[in-house]
Design an enzyme around this catalytic site. Sequence first.
Site, PDB file in Angstrom:
ATOM      1  CD  GLU A   1      -2.919  -1.006   0.461  1.00 18.07           C
ATOM      2  OE1 GLU A   1      -2.914   0.076  -0.444  1.00 18.07           O
ATOM      3  OE2 GLU A   1      -3.793  -1.694   0.410  1.00 18.07           O
TER       4      GLU A   1
ATOM      5  CB  CYS B   1      -1.785   7.174   1.590  1.00 15.89           C
ATOM      6  SG  CYS B   1      -3.369   6.477   2.158  1.00 15.89           S
TER       7      CYS B   1
END
Length: 473
Positions: A217, A251
């Site tokens: 990720e 993010c």
Amino acid sequence: MSTTKEIKRIYELQSDPKNVLSLRNSSHQDRIAKIKSIYNYILHEGNHRTIAEALYKDLRKSNEEVITTEMTPVILTIKEVCKKLKQWMKDEHVPSPITMVGMSSFIKYESKGNILIIGPWNYPFQLTIYPLVYAIAAGNTAIIKPSEFSSHTAKALNIMIKALFDENEVAVIEGGVPEATELLKLPFNHIHFTGSPKVGKIIMEAAAKNLTAVTLELGGKSPVIIDGTTNINSTAEKVCWGKTLNSGQTCIAPDFAIVHEWAHQKFVEGFKIACEKFYNAENKGIDQSNDYGRIINDSNFDRVNELLEDAKEKGAKIEFGGKVEKGDKYIQPTLLTNVNKNMKVMQDEIFGPILPVITYKNKEEVVELLNTYPSPLALYIMSNKKEAIDYFLNNTVAGGTCINELMLTSVNPHLPFGGVNNSGVGKTGGKHSFMDFSNQRGVIKRKFGNSLKLIYPPFNKNIFKYFQKVIKI
Ligand code: NAD
């Protein structure tokens, strides 16, 4: 005991074949009971306070932000898993082709075994516990290595895991690069990593040595396209929220905005109004707001500040913000115009509360610019024109997209969440995560007949006719 020995001891304990097998064959009730123990732990007032205090010390997150961005996603994940796990664990029967007459086929989901979870510091609770929930759901053991930068939360996580699990099932190894490096030498069955693309490459290289499966990720520059056909004040408010939440250290935060030139000035004004409304309603200064966080540490403060200084030197205009206070690790929400790709702020992931704004005249320009970057984790389209939305969707690639919303790409467990190449490898969320942590064993069972005799030697000279018939069916 040295950390290396301690890591090896826990790994061996977890990978003991009897242990792995007993978890692999555990019932959905057993797994749910373990997952619910996490739920009960974090809902306990004292435990909640300990975790929230740790997050305040690490990132100056307010309790409200802890509830909405750290606890609630975990609670919702647990609820979803408890509701669906029995169904997910069932053998999944699939059709068999005509060549397999008399046979049935199914997928058996079995645990992979030992999982390594390496977490980041920006949502240090949520982003280590949600993968843990899925790892347990799929019947695995897990070692968690939280980020050393959010060391208070790492400690709180360790206390929680020790209180809830035997170390042959789940354990926390606190530490930084040396500890992660030791862990990466071990032949885990799967590594779930959340962090930067740069470290993601190190993880994948280490995993390759053991042919360990990975989920990465990662991050990158997630753009927001604003074509000016939506309500600009409301759009600017959404962008301001996404950009300033956790001081821009998210993010999926919009990294930069690309705005149609006719809406540009209105957007700049809307962004300023939103920042003041969110963090300066009492006119005491944004640095006095309880709802505005801080940069994680000095090195990240210096990194973000350098992006700002470089942009200023190269001619960027500060439309809003620009104040920084190193001692407090404070960077004011900042909006920059007159930016270009020679500036570092338009090259590296910002991961801080600075929004560069670029203007465009026609939609082809947008696609041309965006396709000079690696595919992002998220791409946001703010438009009420179907034609424009379709154009941007069809001419770009991204891990996920929200249309007229921000920051939601990871929220719906029915949608796969994750990046593409530089922004990530593998997809998570809901059943996607359960499958990620499971070996999908394909099983074929003969129920009647023995049709394969037709292709045994000595070979039947009429085999070509037989194949022609099969192809027709
Ligand atoms: P990072 O890559 O610096 O660190 C992440 C983890 O890797 C930490 O636990 C750290 O100890 C470990 N690590 C660091 N260097 C290592 C090395 N050489 N060898 C082995 N392990 C090492 O990332 P970060 O600064 O914690 O997080 C910021 C990045 O994470 C941003 O790029 C952001 O976009 C990304 N991110 C992605 C997601 C997502 O869900 N896709 C979520 C949060 C953050």
